[in-house]
Design a protein around this motif. Structure first.
Motif, PDB file in Angstrom:
ATOM      1  N   VAL A   1       0.537  -4.196   4.171  1.00  0.00           N
ATOM      2  CA  VAL A   1      -0.599  -4.477   5.044  1.00  0.00           C
ATOM      3  C   VAL A   1      -0.846  -5.975   5.104  1.00  0.00           C
TER       4      VAL A   1
ATOM      5  N   GLU B  82      -4.083   3.018   7.882  1.00  0.00           N
ATOM      6  CA  GLU B  82      -3.390   3.996   7.054  1.00  0.00           C
ATOM      7  C   GLU B  82      -3.731   5.418   7.486  1.00  0.00           C
TER       8      GLU B  82
ATOM      9  N   VAL C 255       0.866  -1.178   0.000  1.00  0.00           N
ATOM     10  CA  VAL C 255       0.000   0.000   0.000  1.00  0.00           C
ATOM     11  C   VAL C 255       0.904   1.229   0.000  1.00  0.00           C
TER      12      VAL C 255
ATOM     13  N   ALA D  22      -1.838   6.127  10.619  1.00  0.00           N
ATOM     14  CA  ALA D  22      -0.411   6.312  10.364  1.00  0.00           C
ATOM     15  C   ALA D  22      -0.108   7.720   9.853  1.00  0.00           C
TER      16      ALA D  22
ATOM     17  N   LYS E 212       1.708   3.476   2.174  1.00  0.00           N
ATOM     18  CA  LYS E 212       2.565   3.751   3.327  1.00  0.00           C
ATOM     19  C   LYS E 212       3.461   2.577   3.723  1.00  0.00           C
TER      20      LYS E 212
ATOM     21  N   PRO F 215      -7.835  -2.129   6.950  1.00  0.00           N
ATOM     22  CA  PRO F 215      -6.525  -1.538   6.672  1.00  0.00           C
ATOM     23  C   PRO F 215      -6.581  -0.022   6.447  1.00  0.00           C
ATOM     24  N   ALA F 216      -7.666   0.480   5.860  1.00  0.00           N
ATOM     25  CA  ALA F 216      -7.771   1.914   5.599  1.00  0.00           C
ATOM     26  C   ALA F 216      -7.727   2.712   6.904  1.00  0.00           C
TER      27      ALA F 216
ATOM     28  N   LEU G 270      -0.369  -2.963   9.778  1.00  0.00           N
ATOM     29  CA  LEU G 270       0.317  -2.124   8.794  1.00  0.00           C
ATOM     30  C   LEU G 270       1.780  -2.000   9.177  1.00  0.00           C
TER      31      LEU G 270
ATOM     32  N   THR H 258       4.843   0.069   8.189  1.00  0.00           N
ATOM     33  CA  THR H 258       5.148   1.261   7.408  1.00  0.00           C
ATOM     34  C   THR H 258       6.596   1.270   6.945  1.00  0.00           C
TER      35      THR H 258
END
Length: 347
Positions: free
Chosen positions: A317, A344, A312, A347, A314, A340-341, A326, A328
């Motif tokens: 995932v 993000e 993704v 983050a 960033k 997951p959104a 996640l 990063t």
């Protein structure tokens, strides 16, 4: 190794925050008790779970995880151990005698992985690797009524589900059931709001001993089949042989001494570096750990990242039916029972 130890503290924090959140806004209705059990309210069942009438038991536990993870080949999944429990069905033998003596054996076809605790001494043993690890717990460690600090038991799962108490969860009761030949009442935890991947958690409580016999976690996307279930298939409350809690590494085995963390992680940095922080509340909480060497987490198997995660903007995932993680690009790990959104965005 320092990052790995910090993550061991972070994992139960993720479970407790994201799969828990029980609220004391209890239902007055009692279960229909088809087995003829005396009715109990949700508040009474919460009190029962906090006061088991026995601290000695042994039995067989079946753990099943259907989280939607891809099937890993043996070389990627690694040896038998805690990572094995993230997918499929597994059998564990469990023994406990008091709050500080316990043993769990994860059994494979040709191998076994054991976690043995006797007082402050904790041993792990892998028959595949002929390797043992030894940890001495800090003196200030206080043990729960039943040993929940071991691998994959209903008591451990129930404790995680009840660790955080806030108004984000409805707590009710459901029909009595039979688990491992024992009559049990069921406590049900259900998120009040939306946004969590968890649909509900069901805890079957032995009607005679108040011991958790089974924990089922249902995803919000599938409320009929548990995404995660851990429960006894047989259980005895006789006191196990004391010799079961004494571990001596076999001759020729490799022994590794592990230093215990100085303290459970908190919201601020300490001598061991950054500690996990939690944003949000209840079922949509997100746990974040910074300064993580993601490559080291694969333990020499970098293909795990490609097989378990998706790229993704960033980072990468890991998405399951109950929890998202996640990783990063700047060395942070965020996890929660959220899509997951949401990670993000955090983050």
């Amino acid at each position: 190794m320092t990052q790995s130890r910090r993550l061991r503290w972070a994992v139960p924090a993720v479970v407790a925050v994201t799969v828990a959140g029980a609220v004391l806004a209890t239902s007055a209705a009692a279960d229909p008790t088809p087995a003829g059990l005396a009715p109990r309210t949700a508040a009474e069942l919460l009190a029962d779970l906090a006061a088991p009438t026995t601290d000695a038991l042994s039995g067989t536990v079946t753990e099943t995880a259907d989280l939607g993870l891809p099937e890993l080949p043996g070389s990627a999944a690694g040896s038998l151990g805690p990572l094995t429990l993230i997918s499929g069905t597994h059998t564990l033998r469990v023994w406990a005698d008091g709050p500080s003596r316990s043993r769990v054996a994860l059994q494979g076809q040709l191998a076994e992985y054991d976690v043995v605790r006797s007082g402050r001494d904790v041993w792990t043993w892998s028959s595949e690797k002929s390797g043992a690890a030894h940890l001495v717990l800090p003196e200030r460690t206080t043990a729960p009524p039943l040993p929940v600090d071991v691998l994959g038991t209903p008591a451990q799962a129930a404790a995680a589900a009840l660790a955080a108490v806030d108004p984000s969860t409805a707590v009710t009761v459901d029909d009595a059931v039979t688990v491992a030949g024992r009559a049990a009442r069921q406590l049900v935890l259900t998120p009040r709001g939306s946004g969590s991947l968890v649909g509900s958690v069901r805890i079957a409580v032995d009607a005679s001993t108040n011991v958790p016999l089974r924990v089922q976690v249902f995803a919000a996307a599938d409320t009929t089949t548990p995404a995660l279930e851990v429960g006894f298939s047989d259980i005895s409350y006789s006191t196990p042989d004391a010799a079961l809690f004494t571990f001596t590494p076999p001759a020729g085995s490799t022994v590794t001494e592990i230093a215990a963390p100085a303290a459970p992680p908190g919201p601020t940095s300490g001598p061991r570096g950054p500690r996990p922080t939690v944003t949000g509340t209840g079922w949509t909480s997100v746990v974040e750990l910074s300064g993580v060497d993601v490559a080291a987490l694969t333990q020499g198997r970098p293909q795990l990242l490609d097989q378990l995660t998706t790229r993704v903007a960033k980072g990468r995932v890991l998405s399951t039916a109950l929890v998202s993680v996640l990783l990063t690009d700047d060395g942070r790990v965020l996890a929660g029972a959220v899509p997951p959104a949401a990670l993000e965005a955090a983050a």
